[in-house]
Write an enzyme that holds these catalytic residues in place. Structure first.
Site, mmCIF file in Angstrom:
data_model
loop_
_atom_site.group_PDB
_atom_site.id
_atom_site.type_symbol
_atom_site.label_atom_id
_atom_site.label_comp_id
_atom_site.label_asym_id
_atom_site.label_seq_id
_atom_site.Cartn_x
_atom_site.Cartn_y
_atom_site.Cartn_z
ATOM 1 C CG ASP A 88 -0.582 0.112 8.280
ATOM 2 O OD1 ASP A 88 -1.397 1.018 8.563
ATOM 3 O OD2 ASP A 88 0.634 0.314 8.089
ATOM 4 C CE LYS A 132 0.983 1.087 4.524
ATOM 5 N NZ LYS A 132 1.857 2.196 4.912
HETATM 6 O O1 C5P Z 1 0.268 -1.534 15.074
HETATM 7 P P1 C5P Z 1 1.690 -1.716 14.657
HETATM 8 O O2 C5P Z 1 2.383 -2.800 15.432
HETATM 9 O O3 C5P Z 1 1.862 -1.861 13.185
HETATM 10 O O4 C5P Z 1 2.408 -0.351 15.026
HETATM 11 C C1 C5P Z 1 3.794 -0.236 15.154
HETATM 12 C C2 C5P Z 1 4.104 0.934 16.051
HETATM 13 O O5 C5P Z 1 3.777 2.175 15.393
HETATM 14 C C3 C5P Z 1 3.317 0.974 17.351
HETATM 15 O O6 C5P Z 1 3.952 0.236 18.353
HETATM 16 C C4 C5P Z 1 3.301 2.460 17.685
HETATM 17 O O7 C5P Z 1 4.532 2.841 18.274
HETATM 18 C C5 C5P Z 1 3.244 3.112 16.317
HETATM 19 N N1 C5P Z 1 1.883 3.455 15.910
HETATM 20 C C6 C5P Z 1 1.217 4.484 16.550
HETATM 21 N N2 C5P Z 1 -0.051 4.817 16.178
HETATM 22 C C7 C5P Z 1 -0.651 4.138 15.164
HETATM 23 C C8 C5P Z 1 0.015 3.104 14.491
HETATM 24 C C9 C5P Z 1 1.285 2.779 14.894
HETATM 25 O O8 C5P Z 1 1.751 5.121 17.468
HETATM 26 N N3 C5P Z 1 -1.880 4.512 14.794
#
Ligand code: C5P
Length: 300
Positions: free
Chosen positions: A149, A24
């Site tokens: 995502d 994406k």
């Molecule tokens: O959800 P995911 O593990 O992909 O996110 C990775 C990191 O990105 C999270 O641990 C956080 O630090 C940050 N993040 C965030 N807010 C979001 C998505 C991701 O702070 N909406």
């Protein structure tokens, strides 16, 4: 490009099948603020592109994951495919089984969502392989637990993501033009970017997210003028090589250039594939590049 159902599925002998696990781009990414749970509240416009990993699913009584084509991606318990298998098995009251082969083409730590896509497509693929055949609406909460995502990759196409990115408004069409993606030789850690970013207040009148709701085809000549990414400034300040790459893509004739997600990939938007390929030649062989198109999916 004709509308075709998601995901792209290909049958293999002996009950196996292969799925595309696409990348994406974030055409707009507005960070609204920090939440009590440590995540950030977002509004983002996701667009599936025609660049993907391949995932093979084969029936097997045991569980195995093999990664082909990347030394950076481990097949161990930290892989989102393994995590997806465990989460789906726990929820369904069964144990993980199957032989999954991931053919990795997408960049790792590039902000194009490769790992999240693999996790989501594992939910779809294993649900089919195990005979559960759960609708995506039932897989959605599991995808949201795997990563912010991941839920988007259950649907593909064009969608607005809110909350952490997992609350989706699916849009029926896509954008015209072609993307030239440049993949710097470095990965960026998403948590670092969120922690260090200073968030500008995006002018909502100039937001591609608003545009996408008014005109879901995003075919107006000037839609590239509305792309934005609130995470871009900190990455460009901290990684001068990415800022330089961005400038080179702009100088090669892009209508707009943007960091994808939290980086490290940057993409230029061009009127068509010919112009994007021409610009790719100008960038030379010092950086990995790829010309991609947006993918649209039917919304029922
Ligand atoms: O959800 P995911 O593990 O992909 O996110 C990775 C990191 O990105 C999270 O641990 C956080 O630090 C940050 N993040 C965030 N807010 C979001 C998505 C991701 O702070 N909406």
């Amino acid at each position: 490009m004709p509308l075709r159902p998601y995901p792209d599925t290909f049958e293999l002998p002996h009950g196996g099948f292969r799925l595309h696990s696409p990348a994406k781009l974030n055409l707009g990414l507005h960070v609204i603020g920090k939440r009590p749970d440590g995540y950030h509240e977002l509004e983002t416009l996701y667009q599936e592109i025609d660049w993907f990993d391949d995932m093979e699913f084969h029936p097997s009584s045991g569980w195995s994951l093999e990664v082909v084509g990347s030394s950076e991606v481990s097949a161990g318990p930290g892989n989102l495919i393994t995590k997806a298998a465990q989460l789906l098995a726990e929820t369904a009251g069964t144990v993980p089984r199957g032989r999954v082969v991931l053919h990795k083409s997408l960049p790792v730590g590039g902000g194009v969502g490769g790992g999240s896509s693999n996790g989501a497509l594992a939910l779809i693929g294993l649900s089919r392989l195990w005979g559960l055949d759960w609708p995506v609406s039932r897989l959605h909460p599991l995808a949201a637990r795997l990563g912010s995502d991941c839920a988007f990759f259950l649907y593909g196409g064009l969608a607005i993501g809110r909350g952490r990115g997992e609350l989706l408004e699916l849009l029926p069409a896509n954008c015209d033009g072609a993307f030239l993606l440049a993949v710097p030789n470095l990965g960026i850690r998403t948590p670092w970017v969120f922690e260090n970013a200073q968030f500008p207040l995006t002018d909502s009148a100039k937001s591609v997210i608003l545009q996408s709701r008014i005109n879901p085809i995003l075919a107006s000549e000037n839609w590239p003028a509305f792309v934005f990414n609130d995470l871009e400034n900190i990455v460009l300040e901290s990684f001068p090589e990415i800022a330089a790459l961005r400038q080179r893509i702009a100088a090669a004739g892009a209508e707009a250039v943007l960091l994808s997600g939290s980086g490290s990939c940057v993409f230029g938007i061009f009127r068509d594939q010919t112009q994007a390929r021409h610009a790719a030649l100008q960038l030379g062989s010092s950086v990995t590049v790829r010309v991609c198109l947006a993918v649209a999916r039917p919304r029922s």
